[in-house]
Design a protein around this motif. Structure first.
Motif, PDB file in Angstrom:
ATOM      1  N   LEU B 352     113.663 134.519 112.582  1.00 47.94           N
ATOM      2  CA  LEU B 352     112.474 134.367 113.358  1.00 47.94           C
ATOM      3  C   LEU B 352     111.352 134.105 112.662  1.00 47.94           C
ATOM      4  O   LEU B 352     110.710 132.798 112.827  1.00 47.94           O
ATOM      5  N   GLN B 353     110.971 134.598 111.413  1.00 51.47           N
ATOM      6  CA  GLN B 353     109.916 134.173 110.441  1.00 51.47           C
ATOM      7  C   GLN B 353     109.962 132.679 110.072  1.00 51.47           C
ATOM      8  O   GLN B 353     108.996 132.085 109.936  1.00 51.47           O
ATOM      9  N   HIS B 354     111.361 132.382 109.750  1.00 47.19           N
ATOM     10  CA  HIS B 354     111.668 131.186 109.104  1.00 47.19           C
ATOM     11  C   HIS B 354     111.321 130.130 110.079  1.00 47.19           C
ATOM     12  O   HIS B 354     111.188 128.820 109.968  1.00 47.19           O
ATOM     13  N   ALA B 355     111.327 130.496 111.404  1.00 40.54           N
ATOM     14  CA  ALA B 355     110.809 129.557 112.458  1.00 40.54           C
ATOM     15  C   ALA B 355     109.332 129.249 112.823  1.00 40.54           C
ATOM     16  O   ALA B 355     109.256 128.302 113.648  1.00 40.54           O
ATOM     17  N   VAL B 356     108.506 129.953 112.154  1.00 41.08           N
ATOM     18  CA  VAL B 356     107.154 129.766 112.356  1.00 41.08           C
ATOM     19  C   VAL B 356     106.737 128.711 111.325  1.00 41.08           C
ATOM     20  O   VAL B 356     106.588 129.047 110.030  1.00 41.08           O
ATOM     21  N   ASP B 357     106.109 127.698 111.725  1.00 42.47           N
ATOM     22  CA  ASP B 357     105.491 126.735 111.058  1.00 42.47           C
ATOM     23  C   ASP B 357     103.970 126.942 110.858  1.00 42.47           C
ATOM     24  O   ASP B 357     103.121 126.382 111.556  1.00 42.47           O
ATOM     25  N   PRO B 396     109.594 130.714 104.329  1.00 41.40           N
ATOM     26  CA  PRO B 396     108.835 129.273 104.775  1.00 41.40           C
ATOM     27  C   PRO B 396     109.439 128.771 106.161  1.00 41.40           C
ATOM     28  O   PRO B 396     110.659 129.061 106.275  1.00 41.40           O
ATOM     29  N   PHE B 397     108.709 127.776 106.589  1.00 41.84           N
ATOM     30  CA  PHE B 397     109.240 127.259 107.664  1.00 41.84           C
ATOM     31  C   PHE B 397     110.623 126.290 107.387  1.00 41.84           C
ATOM     32  O   PHE B 397     110.589 125.567 106.667  1.00 41.84           O
ATOM     33  N   ASP B 398     111.835 126.880 107.929  1.00 48.38           N
ATOM     34  CA  ASP B 398     113.056 126.215 107.763  1.00 48.38           C
ATOM     35  C   ASP B 398     113.863 126.597 108.650  1.00 48.38           C
ATOM     36  O   ASP B 398     114.486 127.643 108.765  1.00 48.38           O
ATOM     37  N   LEU B 399     114.080 125.624 109.793  1.00 50.55           N
ATOM     38  CA  LEU B 399     114.785 126.005 110.839  1.00 50.55           C
ATOM     39  C   LEU B 399     116.498 125.986 110.560  1.00 50.55           C
ATOM     40  O   LEU B 399     117.001 126.844 111.287  1.00 50.55           O
ATOM     41  N   SER B 463     109.002 126.494 121.032  1.00 49.23           N
ATOM     42  CA  SER B 463     109.758 125.244 120.900  1.00 49.23           C
ATOM     43  C   SER B 463     110.756 125.493 119.735  1.00 49.23           C
ATOM     44  O   SER B 463     111.741 124.920 119.662  1.00 49.23           O
ATOM     45  N   GLU B 464     109.998 125.896 118.633  1.00 49.77           N
ATOM     46  CA  GLU B 464     110.714 126.008 117.338  1.00 49.77           C
ATOM     47  C   GLU B 464     111.921 126.965 117.672  1.00 49.77           C
ATOM     48  O   GLU B 464     112.978 126.913 116.671  1.00 49.77           O
ATOM     49  N   LEU B 465     111.551 128.145 118.005  1.00 46.48           N
ATOM     50  CA  LEU B 465     112.648 129.180 118.307  1.00 46.48           C
ATOM     51  C   LEU B 465     113.759 128.523 119.162  1.00 46.48           C
ATOM     52  O   LEU B 465     115.149 128.850 118.911  1.00 46.48           O
ATOM     53  N   SER B 466     113.472 127.700 120.098  1.00 46.61           N
ATOM     54  CA  SER B 466     114.545 127.108 120.830  1.00 46.61           C
ATOM     55  C   SER B 466     115.604 126.434 120.121  1.00 46.61           C
ATOM     56  O   SER B 466     116.571 126.168 120.560  1.00 46.61           O
ATOM     57  N   LYS B 467     115.005 125.872 118.985  1.00 45.89           N
ATOM     58  CA  LYS B 467     115.835 124.944 117.965  1.00 45.89           C
ATOM     59  C   LYS B 467     116.882 125.685 117.387  1.00 45.89           C
ATOM     60  O   LYS B 467     118.003 125.237 116.899  1.00 45.89           O
TER      61      LYS B 467
END
Lengths: 276, 603
Positions: B352-357, B396-399, B463-467
């Motif tokens: 979840l943290q990786h999905a936070v930009d 870091p942000f990394d989906l 939006s990012e979490l949905s990805k």
């Protein structure tokens, strides 16, 4: 002359119908020709002005405004039509029952209507929208349930007039039940009033959706409607992002005008039929 | 039918009015003048969007600890020690404190404190008994105190000894880091008027009920009950007894507060203004409209309107960002029956943290006014407490990494693409302990309403979490509702239905002088809303409280950054303030203090 030709004999009604058709095509078939991602944000493209790639620019989260206008319009129209139909259906049955039955039941039913009219619809909407999570279906139901009062009054007046007609008296004497008379004879013969009123109910419902969404109680993100778009755009009024305000504002005005024009045409057409 | 023809015209008029409203000019002139101080006057301060003060008692129960409650309360009841960070570093603010600097015994276990000559509005002096009263009530009601952490205040005070009316000693259970103890423990103490409040009912007599534990509990319950009756604040005789620079003149059910200068104040920090009004707003946009119309003297500018700075300055406002000594986060509810077990898995929290930009959110949604936040201490330039691990962001942000973390642990997409646990168990490729087969990563974020930036942040997060296959529903409620509903709970309780919450439009937590985490992340801490429990974290927190030097804080920063007791989110400024240029004496304290007693008008 058919009802349809009498409707379109009035030029504004024709303009209204064409406008409405164009808006429906824009909202429901537009996304097939102009596909955009309206589910995911794109912060790298936030608040771009109208230009290449985004004819109407983008909003603060990077959603393409033209695509969003289509999606939002779909929501507004669906809620508006559903709510208008719900309001008209409830109002027609309620008013017909009150008008045909008369007596104490008429008094009770119409006092309920009088009481309802005294409470601002927007207030009821705001209370309801805070109690339940808004969705397309829920909003349509709520708006429909607070908008049936005027149709009920109109229908009652029409029914009081109809019940004195000979054919209604005749079928009553022949032993037709109250329910049969109301649903098979009164309501169908008041169809002109019902249809005309339905158009105005739809226009009113679209405006109510816009009010509720403007106040932040509309459908949850990422879904949106024109009122929500307008509300969000207003945030950026002072920053000159006009493309976030004018498109949804103009869309609301156009659709409401179109439906009202059409309603006026229908009213005139049915009025002519009645005179004949 | 004629009215139908007007609908279109009305619609056009509405849109035109909305558009033209953007061109409206100010109706009330601000700023100007020669800058010469004048006495008296009224200042109107805008409270945060959808924030309404709802607590007055100096002991706040869980869910009522919002900073604006503390701001109002500090003007009525002088805290024993008040800290201030306006100078650039956090230091003791002596004039707004009720006591002189404490002295610690050589063994570090006894603190001697002398009170200043303050007076209650009844004419009675502030005495040691008033401090003892606060302590006795806290002991009786500590389980219902929002800032309670087991082993800390009041548990760490073994004895209270009165030397005279103005001097007392506290005997501690063990030697503490003296700086930390004063800054983070003694600053919690707020003397209360024992001669007016030591009663068990409104009509009952005043006595020494607090000296008996049962009596103290009755007094505590009575005062809490009174404090819950917001509508009576401005008339209840209890709240008329104050010792601060202001008195309570008005308090509406909607949270609008009016303070008048306290003519009986005897301390060194009197009010210069006659009246301060705290105005409430349902949204930042609503506040901005009133600000533009000149109806606010000290307000804020939504970041969406920062481009309007020149116009506001021309209107007589000065624009100053107010940064906080704070962190911002979203607590996981580890006790939630549906997702608590999933939240307990570190890999889930990491995903979840990786999905936070954070970079995009700070630069686009907050327009550069927020700062990234990767851990439990303020992500400030001050590196005194900031570990290298927190500074560099381990997640870091990394989906792609986020999704891999989940799929590697047995989560597979369901029919609607939302991930479901397909491999329950505790093995390295399984979902983890307690996560049942079929558990869906579909969560609801209980978030505060009224802020465009928060709305935007939540939509971006959704939006990012949905990805990565995580569904996030957004439930926006007023701040007080979020704080009241998103509290610690047990799985079987109905109140445990919340899963993630967000109350960080102006920062989630403002620290006292020392940014240690005993209130936030220690097991069963009063503000540990999500119920995070980790023995090693507890040990590290204890070390920050006891040991001297910065290393314990750095260790704590490292561990909590990696462990993700909460979802770290960008830390907004307290606000970007718009202050009437004629209103002076304003210090934007990073600790979220306000000190309106020092404000004055110039003309």
């Amino acid at each position: 002359m058919t009802v349809l030709s009498r409707v379109f004999a009035r030029r504004t009604a024709l303009v209204g119908a064409i406008l409405l058709l164009l808006v429906i095509l824009f909202c429901f078939f537009g996304p097939l020709l102009y596909g955009t991602d309206q589910s995911h944000t794109d912060l790298s493209a936030a608040r771009l002005g109208p230009g290449s790639g985004h004819p109407l620019g983008t909003d603060d989260l990077g959603y393409d405004v033209l695509g969003r206008l289509m999606v939002a319009g779909r929501t507004s129209l669906i809620i508006g039509v559903l709510a208008g139909l719900i309001a008209t259906a409830i109002g027609a049955v309620w008013g017909a029952l009150a008008g045909y039955t008369g007596g104490w039941l008429d008094t009770v039913l119409m006092r309920v209507v009088d009481t309802g009219v005294a409470i601002p619809a927007l207030f009821l909407l705001l209370v309801a929208a805070t109690l339940v999570t808004p969705s397309v279906g829920v909003l349509a139901l709520i708006i429909g349930c607070v908008s049936w009062l005027v149709p009920a009054r109109l229908m009652r007046a029409e029914t009081v007039s109809l019940r004195e007609r000979d054919y209604i008296r005749a079928i009553t004497v022949l032993g037709a039940s109250r329910t049969r008379v109301v649903f098979r004879h009164v309501i169908p013969n008041a169809i002109g009033t019902v249809v005309v009123n339905a158009t105005f109910q739809i226009a009113d419902a679209i405006l109510l959706v816009a009010y509720v969404s403007f106040l932040g109680l509309g459908v949850p993100a990422p879904d949106t409607d024109w009122g929500a778009m307008l509300s969000k755009g207003i945030t950026y009024t002072f920053d000159g992002s006009w493309w976030l305000i004018l498109p949804p504002g103009i869309a609301i005005v156009l659709v409401v005008c179109a439906i009202n024009f059409l309603g006026d045409g229908l009213r005139d057409a049915f009025a002519v039929k009645g005179r004949r | 039918m004629a009215r139908h023809r007007w609908r279109a015209a009305l619609g056009v008029t509405l849109v035109a009015a909305l558009v033209l409203s953007g061109c409206a000019t100010s109706r009330e002139q601000h700023g100007g003048g020669a800058g010469k101080p004048v006495t008296g006057g009224t200042a109107r301060f805008a409270l945060p969007p959808s924030a309404t003060p709802n607590w007055i008692l100096p002991i706040s129960i869980p869910g009522y600890g919002a900073s604006y409650n503390g701001v109002v309360r500090a003007e009525l009841y002088v805290p024993l020690y008040n800290y201030d960070g306006t100078s650039g570093s956090v230091t003791l603010d002596d004039p707004s404190s009720a006591a002189n600097t404490p002295t610690y015994s050589a063994d570090g276990k006894t603190v001697t404190i002398t009170l200043k000559p303050l007076t209650w509005s009844t004419g009675d002096p502030l005495t040691s008994r008033d401090v003892e009263f606060w302590l006795n009530l806290l002991r009786a009601g500590k389980d219902n105190w929002g800032k309670y952490s087991e082993g800390l205040m009041p548990d760490n005070i073994k004895a209270f000894h009165t030397i005279d009316d103005h001097t007392f000693t506290l005997t501690l259970d063990k030697p503490y880091n003296a700086d930390w103890f004063t800054a983070n423990q003694l600053s919690l103490v707020v003397p209360m008027p024992q001669k007016a409040w030591d009663r068990t009912s409104a009509a009952g007599p005043v006595g020494d009920f607090d000296r008996d534990p049962a009596g103290a509990k009755q007094v505590f319950d009575f005062l809490v009950g009174q404090a819950k009756q917001l509508g009576t604040y401005s008339t209840n005789p209890l709240w008329k007894v104050v010792n601060g620079p202001f008195t309570l003149a008005g308090f509406t059910a909607s949270g609008q507060v009016t303070l008048n200068k306290n003519p009986k104040y005897t301390g060194p920090d009197p009010a210069k203004l006659d009246t301060v009004q705290f105005l409430t707003f349902t949204s930042s946009s609503a506040e901005y409209n009133v600000l533009r119309a000149g109806g606010v003297d000290y307000g804020y500018v939504p970041t969406s309107n920062l481009g309007q700075r020149p116009k506001l300055e021309a209107q007589g406002y000065r624009i100053e960002p107010w940064n906080g000594w704070s962190i911002t986060y979203s607590p996981f509810n580890f006790a939630n029956p549906q997702l608590g077990a999933a939240f307990k898995q570190l890999y889930v929290r990491q995903a979840l943290q990786h999905a936070v930009d954070q970079d995009a959110i700070t630069s686009v949604i907050w327009r550069g006014t927020a700062r990234v936040d990767y851990g439990p201490v303020p992500q400030d330039n001050d590196v005194k407490y900031l570990s290298a691990r927190q500074k560099t962001n381990p997640y870091p942000f990394d989906l792609a990494t986020a999704r891999k973390l989940l799929t590697d642990h047995g989560w597979k997409p369901g029919s609607d693409s939302v991930l479901e646990c397909a491999a329950p168990g505790t093995g390295p490729t399984q979902c983890g302990e307690g996560v049942k087969a079929g558990t869906r990563l579909s969560l609801t974020m209980l978030t505060e309403s009224g802020s465009d930036e928060t709305d935007g942040t939540m939509q971006e997060l959704r939006s990012e979490l949905s990805k990565i296959g995580v569904e996030m529903k957004i439930n926006a409620q007023p701040l007080n509702t979020v704080l009241a509903n998103g509290t610690a709970c047990k799985p079987e309780e109905a109140s445990c239905s919340w899963q993630l919450s967000y109350f960080g439009t102006q920062g989630s937590w403002y620290f006292p002088a020392n940014p240690s985490g005993e209130d936030l992340f220690a097991t069963d801490a009063g503000t540990n809303f999500g119920g995070y429990a980790d023995k090693h974290a507890d040990d590290l927190i204890t070390a920050t409280n006891l040991a001297t030097g910065n290393q314990p804080m750095l260790d704590y920063s490292t561990y909590l950054t990696e462990q993700l007791p909460v979802l770290w989110l960008p830390n907004p400024p307290y606000q970007v303030s718009a202050i009437d240029t004629a209103l002076r004496g304003v210090n934007q304290d990073p600790l979220a203090g306000l000190q309106p007693q020092r404000w004055y008008w110039t003309r």
